[in-house]
Write a protein that holds these residues in place. Structure first.
Motif, PDB file in Angstrom:
ATOM      1  N   GLU A  15       8.697  -9.767  21.044  1.00  0.00           N
ATOM      2  CA  GLU A  15       8.398 -10.104  19.824  1.00  0.00           C
ATOM      3  C   GLU A  15       8.828 -10.102  18.835  1.00  0.00           C
ATOM      4  O   GLU A  15       8.777 -10.996  17.624  1.00  0.00           O
ATOM      5  CB  GLU A  15       7.918  -8.032  19.764  1.00  0.00           C
ATOM      6  CG  GLU A  15       6.959  -8.081  18.238  1.00  0.00           C
ATOM      7  CD  GLU A  15       5.416  -8.219  18.529  1.00  0.00           C
ATOM      8  OE1 GLU A  15       4.650  -8.293  19.052  1.00  0.00           O
ATOM      9  OE2 GLU A  15       5.340  -8.318  17.299  1.00  0.00           O
ATOM     10  N   LEU A  16      10.274 -10.037  18.309  1.00  0.00           N
ATOM     11  CA  LEU A  16      11.330  -9.931  17.184  1.00  0.00           C
ATOM     12  C   LEU A  16      11.419 -11.376  17.530  1.00  0.00           C
ATOM     13  O   LEU A  16      11.493 -12.689  16.519  1.00  0.00           O
ATOM     14  CB  LEU A  16      12.583  -9.301  17.828  1.00  0.00           C
ATOM     15  CG  LEU A  16      12.710  -7.854  17.245  1.00  0.00           C
ATOM     16  CD1 LEU A  16      13.919  -7.579  17.447  1.00  0.00           C
ATOM     17  CD2 LEU A  16      12.443  -7.754  15.851  1.00  0.00           C
ATOM     18  N   ARG A  17      11.833 -12.361  18.301  1.00  0.00           N
ATOM     19  CA  ARG A  17      12.262 -13.530  18.216  1.00  0.00           C
ATOM     20  C   ARG A  17      10.949 -14.579  18.156  1.00  0.00           C
ATOM     21  O   ARG A  17      11.612 -15.689  17.935  1.00  0.00           O
ATOM     22  CB  ARG A  17      12.644 -14.154  19.874  1.00  0.00           C
ATOM     23  CG  ARG A  17      14.721 -13.529  19.627  1.00  0.00           C
ATOM     24  CD  ARG A  17      15.044 -14.137  21.066  1.00  0.00           C
ATOM     25  NE  ARG A  17      16.588 -13.981  21.020  1.00  0.00           N
ATOM     26  CZ  ARG A  17      16.561 -13.332  22.211  1.00  0.00           C
ATOM     27  NH1 ARG A  17      16.270 -13.297  23.287  1.00  0.00           N
ATOM     28  NH2 ARG A  17      18.532 -12.956  22.233  1.00  0.00           N
ATOM     29  N   SER A  18       9.847 -14.205  18.734  1.00  0.00           N
ATOM     30  CA  SER A  18       9.124 -15.043  17.248  1.00  0.00           C
ATOM     31  C   SER A  18       7.967 -15.131  16.866  1.00  0.00           C
ATOM     32  O   SER A  18       8.466 -15.649  16.340  1.00  0.00           O
ATOM     33  CB  SER A  18       7.337 -14.444  19.038  1.00  0.00           C
ATOM     34  OG  SER A  18       6.944 -13.767  18.455  1.00  0.00           O
ATOM     35  N   ARG A  19       8.373 -13.723  16.467  1.00  0.00           N
ATOM     36  CA  ARG A  19       8.361 -13.503  14.578  1.00  0.00           C
ATOM     37  C   ARG A  19       9.253 -14.317  14.122  1.00  0.00           C
ATOM     38  O   ARG A  19       8.871 -14.664  12.551  1.00  0.00           O
ATOM     39  CB  ARG A  19       8.230 -12.158  14.449  1.00  0.00           C
ATOM     40  CG  ARG A  19       7.239 -11.603  12.834  1.00  0.00           C
ATOM     41  CD  ARG A  19       7.303 -10.166  12.225  1.00  0.00           C
ATOM     42  NE  ARG A  19       6.985  -9.029  13.590  1.00  0.00           N
ATOM     43  CZ  ARG A  19       8.074  -8.021  13.958  1.00  0.00           C
ATOM     44  NH1 ARG A  19       8.533  -8.074  12.572  1.00  0.00           N
ATOM     45  NH2 ARG A  19       7.887  -7.125  15.076  1.00  0.00           N
ATOM     46  N   ASP A  20      10.804 -14.417  14.214  1.00  0.00           N
ATOM     47  CA  ASP A  20      11.599 -14.847  13.491  1.00  0.00           C
ATOM     48  C   ASP A  20      11.421 -15.844  13.192  1.00  0.00           C
ATOM     49  O   ASP A  20      11.469 -16.778  12.329  1.00  0.00           O
ATOM     50  CB  ASP A  20      12.883 -13.959  14.491  1.00  0.00           C
ATOM     51  CG  ASP A  20      14.506 -14.901  13.703  1.00  0.00           C
ATOM     52  OD1 ASP A  20      14.472 -14.630  12.485  1.00  0.00           O
ATOM     53  OD2 ASP A  20      14.625 -15.933  14.496  1.00  0.00           O
ATOM     54  N   ALA A  21      11.420 -16.879  15.224  1.00  0.00           N
ATOM     55  CA  ALA A  21      11.018 -18.017  14.585  1.00  0.00           C
ATOM     56  C   ALA A  21       9.579 -19.030  14.368  1.00  0.00           C
ATOM     57  O   ALA A  21       9.357 -19.687  13.123  1.00  0.00           O
ATOM     58  CB  ALA A  21      10.978 -18.883  15.843  1.00  0.00           C
ATOM     59  N   LEU A  22       8.695 -17.936  14.041  1.00  0.00           N
ATOM     60  CA  LEU A  22       7.731 -18.272  13.638  1.00  0.00           C
ATOM     61  C   LEU A  22       7.852 -18.584  11.659  1.00  0.00           C
ATOM     62  O   LEU A  22       7.053 -19.240  11.326  1.00  0.00           O
ATOM     63  CB  LEU A  22       6.435 -17.181  13.463  1.00  0.00           C
ATOM     64  CG  LEU A  22       5.690 -17.229  14.521  1.00  0.00           C
ATOM     65  CD1 LEU A  22       4.311 -16.779  14.974  1.00  0.00           C
ATOM     66  CD2 LEU A  22       4.571 -18.871  15.220  1.00  0.00           C
ATOM     67  N   ALA A  23       8.682 -17.239  11.415  1.00  0.00           N
ATOM     68  CA  ALA A  23       8.740 -16.863  10.006  1.00  0.00           C
ATOM     69  C   ALA A  23       9.704 -18.363   9.416  1.00  0.00           C
ATOM     70  O   ALA A  23       9.574 -19.067   7.944  1.00  0.00           O
ATOM     71  CB  ALA A  23      10.118 -15.707   9.758  1.00  0.00           C
TER      72      ALA A  23
END
Lengths: 563, 293
Positions: free
Chosen positions: A544-552
């Motif tokens: 969740e965290l890493r994907s959200r960070d990358a997408l941001a």
């Protein structure tokens, strides 16, 4: 580019919290005047290059109005995502209507937010007034921004959003909050990359304007054409928000900004500090960025540090200007020649400053008659990028008008335009900047600054006909004169979507590699799938965290590219 | 002695011997093209005609050419509609049934090939106004009801061009008062009786408008016809003797007929390939329909 340091320091006004904005805003004459015009009656265009404080001023105005009962009802709306709608222009015959609905929908959403802050018992008041469901509006805005084909409900929503309906809804919101009039703060309204939208946008602005509704729009300098029905001088007035380095209070204002937003700045030596203020060229964001670099850069001599920071700043500004050619390849030649012009202007000023060490020379005057539309556009692009500041024209008699241009002071300093030789750089800079302004600007003919043959070669780099390969005759041409087929216009958005992940800053090299291994070679590949987050989470150790960070990070990059 | 005859106030001469049958090409038009492709090919030719005046970078067209180009373009639009309607009457059960009671001239019945006969029932329709198109769609193709906003918008835009067309056909391009009223008197009252004198840029915009109009209508008619063939809630649509199986191998033959009638291969961005169009049709109308909202 938004970068926040460990202390949570943030240069971009759109990323600040409300508290930071309220406590970190300086109030002095110059900004007071801009604030006054933002809250005044009538239409106002706030003019300035990126980073000069337009967003900051508008958001501050909105906050200020929330709490003051006597102030107008003042929602703040940003249109920085407009280019996400650009693909519609090439795909849908109702693109302008969808854009129209998007603009009005964004205003409604913003007005509802402002209303909620003042009185939270009025949920959905504005949507009810225009007879659409709040959820339909949110879906509509989401669909057009993400390029999802509009549904029938979306089309009905767009149709229901009329200027008069939105005006009445705004009036209802003002009435509920007991405000006598309305100010709409329209930020990022310089839709320079899509003239079709720009024309429609200012048409909406023109019609929204009423005795009790005052639209305020922020635009870039250098944009002079707002479409056939909108005449900037006639509809309202333009207020420059870009602070001049020649302003008597320049140093004081900059110092105040640092005190409020970055108190550590006090520890910098006075001459170096002053040099940075000048190098910022009236752009607070640039100034704050350089201050932060000063604190974080490795220990060397003060002199070397100062030179490096100023040069890097100059390079970043020039790189930003050049990146325009990536977005609009047809301007590539014009942008290259523009850079040549900038360099020779700086050289001319350096010579002038060496010749007369008693005054400081910051301006070049070029006869107005030297310009044709293409060269004028070239200068406007430099002005829009904030590399040149255009001062009012001067006249030396009939037919002897001059336009006056001041190149970026940071670029002048980086080119040592004030100080010959080695050593004592910062002190020499402050001494030079303390000299009286030269009485007259350096006068040069345009073809002395740029070789005449280069000027003759100025043209738009238009792609040939995709069907038969014939060169286009002009930018306005819609059909090929040789085979008669439709000429496709190229899209900034689709170019952005074709960019590889290597261009996205902040992504770890592992993440980059893994995204490509998942089969996504370009930004468009990933953003085009139903749920990009799910795709990213398929990578080992990405949750969740890493994907959200990358997408941001990818999202931020798209926004940067498309703004 | 009277040397002048008042019956001959202008001079005349003998009529030239015109053989109209030789004036039409003996080669039949390419019927393998879809109507929209024929429209694009025809108008590509018109574009070349006026764009040759843009090469010398002067925007001045010979007087009257603007009107000719506009007439050529609107004629191509009309031809598109005739062709679509004719081919649909031949292909689509509902359209066929709707057109069956219509009267046909004896000449057409005697001399046309069977496939061309529907074209003759359209000879009474003109397609040069929103109302005309509406009527043809309703009476011949059985397309009724409120149109989506984008189609309504396309028809409104087309109506404006039709007003100019009217001036070009009947008044040698001079703006008539009725047309000025339709176009909006507030902007047009001062230019009454002025000739239509577009620039090359204006003509390109008109061309773009008409192409977008035709493609919008093409999309609308295709979507409308193809979705009415779908059996909904277990009920077969009135008038269709068959229905979709929702298997590509079994539906391909029928689907291709509809696809070929509306798809474009000549456009600079051609239509998506048939399988993609079918898959999207299946996804939104097939048996395991997910909520499409």
């Amino acid at each position: 580019m938004a970068v926040s340091s460990e202390s949570g320091f943030e240069e971009r006004a759109d990323q600040l919290t409300d508290e930071e904005l309220q406590n970190g805003t300086i109030v002095v004459d110059h900004f007071d005047e801009v604030q006054r015009s933002l809250l005044s009656r009538g239409l106002v265009l706030i003019v300035g290059p990126r980073g000069c404080g337009k967003t900051h001023m508008m958001r501050y105005a909105e906050l200020d109005c929330r709490t003051k009962q006597t102030a107008p009802f003042a929602p703040y709306v940003s249109f920085n995502r407009y280019l996400r709608l650009e693909p519609l222009l090439g795909a849908r015959s109702d693109a302008i209507q969808l854009f129209h609905g998007w603009v009005l929908g964004r205003i409604l959403v913003a007005a509802q937010e402002t209303l909620d802050h003042i009185d939270n018992s009025q949920a959905n008041l504005l949507c009810e007034k225009v007879n659409i469901a709040a959820s339909d509006l949110t879906t509509y805005l989401d669909h057009v921004e993400r390029g999802i084909p509009p549904t029938e409900t979306d089309e009905q929503t767009a149709e229901a959003l009329t200027i008069s309906g939105v005006s009445d809804a705004l009036r209802a919101a003002a009435a509920v909050t007991k405000r006598k009039r309305i100010v709409i703060l329209l930020d990022d309204a310089a839709l320079t990359l899509t003239p079709e939208f720009l024309v429609e946008f200012f048409d909406i602005v023109r019609v929204l304007k009423a005795s009790d509704i005052s639209p305020k729009a922020s635009v870039y300098p250098g944009t002079t054409e707002y479409g056939p029905r909108f005449h900037a001088d006639h509809e309202g007035r333009s207020v420059p928000v870009w602070l001049s380095v020649n302003d008597n209070n320049y140093m004081q204002i900059m110092r105040d900004i640092a005190r409020n937003r970055y108190p550590e700045a006090n520890s910098i030596g006075e001459p170096e500090h002053q040099a940075l203020m000048y190098a910022a060229f009236g752009v607070p964001r640039a100034y704050l960025t350089m201050l932060r670099q000063w604190k974080t850069s490795p220990k060397t001599t003060e002199q070397a540090k100062l030179n490096r920071i100023i040069q890097e700043h100059r390079d970043a500004r020039v790189a930003e200007y050049r990146s325009l050619a990536l977005k609009l390849p047809k301007l590539a030649t014009v942008i290259n020649v523009g850079e040549e012009l900038l360099i020779s202007m700086i050289e001319a000023l350096r010579d002038a400053n060496y010749d007369d060490p008693r005054s400081r020379q910051l301006l070049i005057a070029i006869p107005l008659s030297n310009f044709v539309p293409m060269t004028r556009r070239m200068v406007n692009l430099l002005v829009e990028a904030g590399l040149i500041r255009e001062e009012p024209e001067i006249s030396h008699g009939p037919d002897r008008k001059y336009i006056r241009l001041g190149p970026h002071v940071g670029a002048l300093l980086a080119a040592r335009a004030f100080s010959l030789g080695r050593g004592g750089g910062a002190r020499r800079i402050t001494e030079a900047m303390a000299r009286p302004l030269a009485k007259h600007p350096v006068r040069r003919a345009l073809n002395k600054l740029v070789p005449p043959e280069t000027l003759m070669g100025l043209r738009l780099d238009l792609p040939p006909c995709q069907a038969c390969g014939t060169e286009r005759l002009s930018d306005e041409q819609r059909f090929c004169h040789s085979c008669g087929k439709k000429l496709l216009s190229d899209s900034v958005y689709s170019r952005c979507m074709k960019l590889p992940f290597a261009d996205v800053p902040g992504l770890t090299s592992r993440m980059r590699q893994k995204i490509v291994e998942q089969g996504f070679n370009s930004i468009g590949d990933l953003m085009g799938v139903q749920d990009p987050g799910t795709e990213l989470r398929k990578i080992w150790q990405v949750g969740e965290l890493r994907s959200r960070d990358a997408l941001a990070k990818i999202d931020l990059y798209i926004d940067e590219f498309l703004s | 002695m009277i040397s002048v005859d008042y019956n001959l106030i202008t001079t005349t001469q003998a009529f030239p011997n015109i053989t109209t049958q030789n004036m039409f090409s003996s080669v039949a038009a390419d019927t393998s093209l879809s109507p929209v492709d024929t429209f694009l090919e025809d108008t590509d030719e018109i574009n070349k005609l006026y764009l040759s005046y843009a090469i010398n970078s002067t925007d001045d067209l010979p007087k009257g050419l603007g009107a000719m180009v506009l007439l050529g373009y609107t004629s191509a639009v009309e031809s598109y509609f005739r062709s679509v309607v004719r081919r649909l009457v031949n292909l689509d059960d509902v359209a066929k049934r709707k057109a069956e009671p219509m009267t046909l001239s004896l000449g057409a019945a005697l001399h046309h090939k069977a496939g061309m006969m529907p074209e003759a029932i359209l000879e009474g329709y003109s397609f040069t106004s929103e109302q005309n198109i509406d009527e043809a769609l309703k009476n011949v193709l059985d397309i009724k009801g409120t149109k989506p906003e984008r189609v309504a918008l396309a028809l409104r835009e087309y109506s404006r061009i039709c007003e100019i067309r009217h001036c070009c056909v009947h008044r040698f391009g001079r703006l008539g008062s009725r047309n000025a009223i339709k176009l909006g008197l507030s902007d047009h009252s001062t230019i009454l009786e002025r000739p239509f004198a577009p620039t090359v840029t204006d003509l390109q915009e008109i061309a773009d408008l008409l192409r977008t109009f035709v493609k919008t209508m093409n999309n609308f008619i295709f979507a409308n016809i193809i979705s009415r063939t779908v059996k909904r809630g277990g009920v077969m649509n009135d008038g269709y003797s068959w229905t979709w199986v929702w298997l590509w191998s079994r539906d391909r033959h029928k689907f291709k007929k509809y696809y070929d009638l509306f798809a474009s291969t000549k456009d600079v961005t051609p239509s998506p390939i048939i399988r993609e169009v079918y898959d999207s049709f299946l996804a939104l109308n097939g048996p395991t329909v997910r909520s499409t909202k």
